[in-house]
Design an enzyme around this catalytic site. Structure first.
Site, PDB file in Angstrom:
ATOM      1  N   ASP A  19       0.743  -1.200  -0.007  1.00 31.47           N
ATOM      2  CA  ASP A  19       0.099  -0.084   0.095  1.00 31.47           C
ATOM      3  C   ASP A  19       0.830   1.220  -0.144  1.00 31.47           C
ATOM      4  O   ASP A  19       1.906   1.215   0.528  1.00 31.47           O
ATOM      5  CB  ASP A  19      -0.837  -0.029   1.284  1.00 31.47           C
ATOM      6  CG  ASP A  19      -2.534   0.660   1.125  1.00 31.47           C
ATOM      7  OD1 ASP A  19      -2.316   1.237  -0.097  1.00 31.47           O
ATOM      8  OD2 ASP A  19      -3.142   0.554   1.950  1.00 31.47           O
ATOM      9  N   HIS A  36       2.350   3.155  -8.910  1.00 35.30           N
ATOM     10  CA  HIS A  36       2.210   1.414  -9.107  1.00 35.30           C
ATOM     11  C   HIS A  36       3.398   1.017  -9.851  1.00 35.30           C
ATOM     12  O   HIS A  36       3.760  -0.056  -9.587  1.00 35.30           O
ATOM     13  CB  HIS A  36       0.895   1.068  -9.955  1.00 35.30           C
ATOM     14  CG  HIS A  36      -0.280   1.500  -9.085  1.00 35.30           C
ATOM     15  ND1 HIS A  36      -0.514   1.275  -7.778  1.00 35.30           N
ATOM     16  CD2 HIS A  36      -1.404   2.262  -9.427  1.00 35.30           C
ATOM     17  CE1 HIS A  36      -1.713   1.739  -7.403  1.00 35.30           C
ATOM     18  NE2 HIS A  36      -2.343   2.217  -8.396  1.00 35.30           N
ATOM     19  N   LEU A 130      12.178 -19.090  -5.292  1.00 33.39           N
ATOM     20  CA  LEU A 130      11.266 -18.373  -4.336  1.00 33.39           C
ATOM     21  C   LEU A 130       9.926 -18.650  -5.123  1.00 33.39           C
ATOM     22  O   LEU A 130       9.812 -18.305  -6.364  1.00 33.39           O
ATOM     23  CB  LEU A 130      11.398 -16.959  -4.335  1.00 33.39           C
ATOM     24  CG  LEU A 130      10.386 -16.141  -3.445  1.00 33.39           C
ATOM     25  CD1 LEU A 130      10.362 -16.447  -2.067  1.00 33.39           C
ATOM     26  CD2 LEU A 130      10.728 -14.504  -3.650  1.00 33.39           C
TER      27      LEU A 130
HETATM   28  C1  FPP Z   1      -2.195   0.192  -3.134  1.00 31.85           C
HETATM   29  O1  FPP Z   1      -1.556   1.324  -3.287  1.00 31.85           O
HETATM   30  C2  FPP Z   1      -1.595  -0.782  -4.070  1.00 31.85           C
HETATM   31  C3  FPP Z   1      -2.318  -1.117  -5.332  1.00 31.85           C
HETATM   32  C4  FPP Z   1      -3.826  -0.994  -5.352  1.00 31.85           C
HETATM   33  C5  FPP Z   1      -1.497  -2.001  -6.203  1.00 31.85           C
HETATM   34  C6  FPP Z   1      -0.291  -2.664  -6.031  1.00 31.85           C
HETATM   35  C7  FPP Z   1       0.394  -3.040  -7.274  1.00 31.85           C
HETATM   36  C8  FPP Z   1       1.603  -2.836  -7.566  1.00 31.85           C
HETATM   37  C9  FPP Z   1       2.682  -2.837  -6.315  1.00 31.85           C
HETATM   38  C10 FPP Z   1       2.020  -2.862  -8.874  1.00 31.85           C
HETATM   39  C11 FPP Z   1       1.493  -4.341  -9.628  1.00 31.85           C
HETATM   40  C12 FPP Z   1       2.186  -5.275  -9.261  1.00 31.85           C
HETATM   41  C13 FPP Z   1       2.472  -6.152 -10.320  1.00 31.85           C
HETATM   42  C14 FPP Z   1       2.655  -7.563 -10.197  1.00 31.85           C
HETATM   43  C15 FPP Z   1       2.333  -5.762 -11.713  1.00 31.85           C
HETATM   44  P1  FPP Z   1      -2.568   2.609  -3.226  1.00 31.85           P
HETATM   45  O2  FPP Z   1      -2.778   3.192  -4.606  1.00 31.85           O
HETATM   46  O3  FPP Z   1      -3.837   2.312  -2.691  1.00 31.85           O
HETATM   47  O4  FPP Z   1      -1.780   3.945  -2.460  1.00 31.85           O
HETATM   48  P2  FPP Z   1      -2.584   4.923  -1.613  1.00 31.85           P
HETATM   49  O5  FPP Z   1      -3.291   4.408  -0.137  1.00 31.85           O
HETATM   50  O6  FPP Z   1      -1.283   5.808  -1.148  1.00 31.85           O
HETATM   51  O7  FPP Z   1      -3.371   5.636  -2.592  1.00 31.85           O
END
Ligand code: FPP
Length: 239
Positions: A19, A36, A130
């Site tokens: 997150d 992301h 892994l």
């Molecule tokens: C939450 O951050 C994260 C996500 C909804 C997506 C997580 C995805 C990745 C790290 C990359 C994708 C992975 C692959 C395998 C391609 P948020 O946007 O909710 O953050 P915020 O709370 O600061 O808004």
């Protein structure tokens, strides 16, 4: 093997809620998808570190069943990122030891992404490094509902006797079976909630919450989480 300070007991399985990508991007006046992208790069780097430590399983929350409610542009960006990320692993699969599997309902994705998922699973099936599980279109309630539906169908078809249903019956019908339950959950981004992630499998997992935003969560932060884990006395409800 790297020096990891005082770590004596390593987890066998780490789960991560990645997150804080959005806030990482906003702080830099960048669009959410830049966060992301940085998060995906960080995942690549950290999974290599986790593999070097000899940890066997890593499960990461990449897209939830609820994330589809986000702006179309952000969802499309995440899907594009998955295409690129999966392609990179397909290209690297010869020289890489990682095994890739998926949890979540992948039937919602477009056929070419589903094809990449199948290719990755097939190419890495026999790997001994892994074992990375990517949770995509994943929600624990959805996973449990699908498992219960399967059990109901088996009962209806006379394949299962309700008297024989126990915890294992359900566990075996969850998406990640037979991967063992996570020993350590790391949640980046400062919020103390599980966001519908692995609600069954986290029953006895040690939970490590950090304010660090996922793209900034580096090797020293991983080591801090592992040191904290090493200091926990796990009793599984006993004394
Ligand atoms: C939450 O951050 C994260 C996500 C909804 C997506 C997580 C995805 C990745 C790290 C990359 C994708 C992975 C692959 C395998 C391609 P948020 O946007 O909710 O953050 P915020 O709370 O600061 O808004």
């Amino acid at each position: 093997m790297r020096n990891t300070g005082d770590i004596r007991v390593l987890p066998q399985h780490i789960a991560i809620i990645m997150d804080g990508n959005g806030r990482w991007a906003s702080k830099r006046l960048l669009p959410h998808n830049a966060g992301h992208r940085a998060g995906a790069q960080n995942l690549r780097k950290l999974s290599e570190e986790i593999e070097k430590l000899g940890i066997k399983y890593l499960t990461v929350y990449a897209l939830s069943t609820e994330n589809w409610k986000r702006p179309q542009k952000e969802v499309q960006g995440l899907i594009k990122l998955m295409h690129e990320y999966f392609q990179q692993y397909i290209d690297d699969s010869k020289k890489n030891d990682m095994k890739l599997t998926f949890i979540g309902d992948v039937s919602r994705f477009e056929p070419d992404l589903q094809q990449k998922i199948e290719t990755l699973k097939t190419l890495t099936r026999g790997k001994n490094g892994l074992h990375v599980t990517l949770a995509i279109n994943y929600g624990a309630r959805d996973e449990l509902t699908r498992a219960v539906r399967r059990i109901a169908e088996e009962v209806k078809n006379g394949l299962l006797n309700p008297d024989d249903i126990n915890e294992e019956t359900l566990a075996k019908r969850l998406d990640g079976y037979p991967t063992p339950d996570p020993d350590l959950l790391i949640k980046a981004g400062g919020e103390m909630r599980l966001s519908n992630f692995m609600l069954w499998q986290l029953a006895y997992t040690e939970m490590y919450f950090t304010d660090i935003l996922w793209p900034d969560f580096g090797i020293k932060d991983l080591n801090a989480a592992l040191e904290w884990f090493g200091s926990r006395a796990r009793r599984y409800g006993g004394r």
